[in-house]
Design a protein around this motif. Sequence first.
Motif, short mmCIF file in Angstrom:
data_model
loop_
_atom_site.label_atom_id
_atom_site.label_comp_id
_atom_site.label_asym_id
_atom_site.label_seq_id
_atom_site.Cartn_x
_atom_site.Cartn_y
_atom_site.Cartn_z
N UNK A 165 0.82 -1.21 0.00
CA UNK A 165 0.00 0.00 0.00
C UNK A 165 0.85 1.26 0.00
N UNK A 166 1.92 1.26 0.78
CA UNK A 166 2.79 2.43 0.85
C UNK A 166 3.62 2.59 -0.42
N UNK A 214 -5.66 -1.26 -5.74
CA UNK A 214 -6.32 -0.18 -6.46
C UNK A 214 -7.82 -0.17 -6.18
N UNK A 215 -8.44 -1.34 -6.11
CA UNK A 215 -9.86 -1.41 -5.80
C UNK A 215 -10.13 -0.91 -4.39
N UNK A 216 -9.22 -1.23 -3.45
CA UNK A 216 -9.39 -0.75 -2.08
C UNK A 216 -9.33 0.77 -2.03
N UNK A 219 -12.52 2.21 -3.54
CA UNK A 219 -13.69 2.06 -2.68
C UNK A 219 -13.70 3.08 -1.54
N UNK A 220 -12.52 3.53 -1.13
CA UNK A 220 -12.42 4.49 -0.03
C UNK A 220 -12.35 5.93 -0.54
N UNK A 221 -12.43 6.11 -1.86
CA UNK A 221 -12.48 7.45 -2.42
C UNK A 221 -11.13 8.12 -2.61
N UNK A 222 -10.05 7.36 -2.49
CA UNK A 222 -8.73 7.96 -2.69
C UNK A 222 -8.41 8.16 -4.17
N UNK A 223 -8.87 7.24 -5.01
CA UNK A 223 -8.61 7.35 -6.44
C UNK A 223 -9.91 7.14 -7.20
N UNK A 224 -9.89 7.55 -8.47
CA UNK A 224 -10.99 7.30 -9.38
C UNK A 224 -10.42 7.19 -10.78
N UNK A 225 -11.28 7.16 -11.77
CA UNK A 225 -10.83 7.00 -13.15
C UNK A 225 -11.59 7.96 -14.05
N UNK A 226 -10.90 8.45 -15.06
CA UNK A 226 -11.49 9.34 -16.06
C UNK A 226 -10.97 8.96 -17.43
N UNK A 235 -5.19 12.73 -0.59
CA UNK A 235 -3.76 12.43 -0.40
C UNK A 235 -3.54 10.95 -0.13
N UNK A 236 -2.77 10.32 -1.01
CA UNK A 236 -2.60 8.86 -0.93
C UNK A 236 -1.75 8.44 0.27
N UNK A 237 -0.86 9.29 0.69
CA UNK A 237 0.00 8.91 1.81
C UNK A 237 -0.78 8.81 3.12
N UNK A 238 -2.05 9.27 3.11
CA UNK A 238 -2.92 9.11 4.27
C UNK A 238 -3.70 7.80 4.21
N UNK A 239 -3.58 7.08 3.07
CA UNK A 239 -4.39 5.87 2.88
C UNK A 239 -3.87 4.71 3.71
#
Length: 239
Positions: A165-166, A214-216, A219-226, A235-239
């Motif tokens: 994850x990190x 990536x799915x995790x 699902x938590x709203x850290x990433x999406x797709x366009x 901020x991903x480092x908070x994930x």
Amino acid sequence: MVDFDSHPARRPDPFKTKLMILTGLHPLLVPFSPPLQAALLATLKPRRLASGECLFRHGDKADGWWGVVSGAMKVGNVHADGREMVLSYLEPGSWFGELSLFDGLPRSHDNVAHGDTELVLLPAPEFHRLRAQFPELLDFITRQHCARLRLLFAAVEDATLLPLSSRLAKQLEYLARSYGSATAGGGRRIGIRIPQEGLAQMIGASRQRLNQELKRLESKGYIGYDEGHLLIQRPLLDA
């Protein structure tokens, strides 16, 4: 003088890119003094590659020093059994290919266009001439190698000490810094599309484990797709 119009075009040139390279404002030239910029602009040769087109292969003889004007270059190698190992992607402003110019050995990796890509070449004889004439050129290459070594050391350390994850968060943050553009929602859209297999190799993970992570994050709203591009929404480092 660099002139992309003198070479057959596969697609219209972005005016902004041409203006930047011709006036010396492109990131490729910003690190250098005006005299070295002028010498480079008088010598550089343009080259266009279509997406997937190979610039050179592992084992090829070095022809010079290359710079990325627009697009991206994928650096890696293909095993005899067809498996591909992706080491990195080179963004606009990146210079590459100097190792073989210094040690005289063949190219160590394949370099393939990732998307339609514009490059400039400083031919080997001109590279050595300008290196002798402008000490700042060698200073720049030394600093560039130091930066890349630090990244390599950090990657080895991360692969040993950090969980997946990190490692993924750090890699996506790096891609966002290199290729990201701001979105209306305050996030960042990564402009380069990297296949999951390539991203997994870059962080030392299997494609299956990467896909789960990536799915995790999605699902938590850290990433999406366009339209196939990753969006960094928090901020991903908070994930």
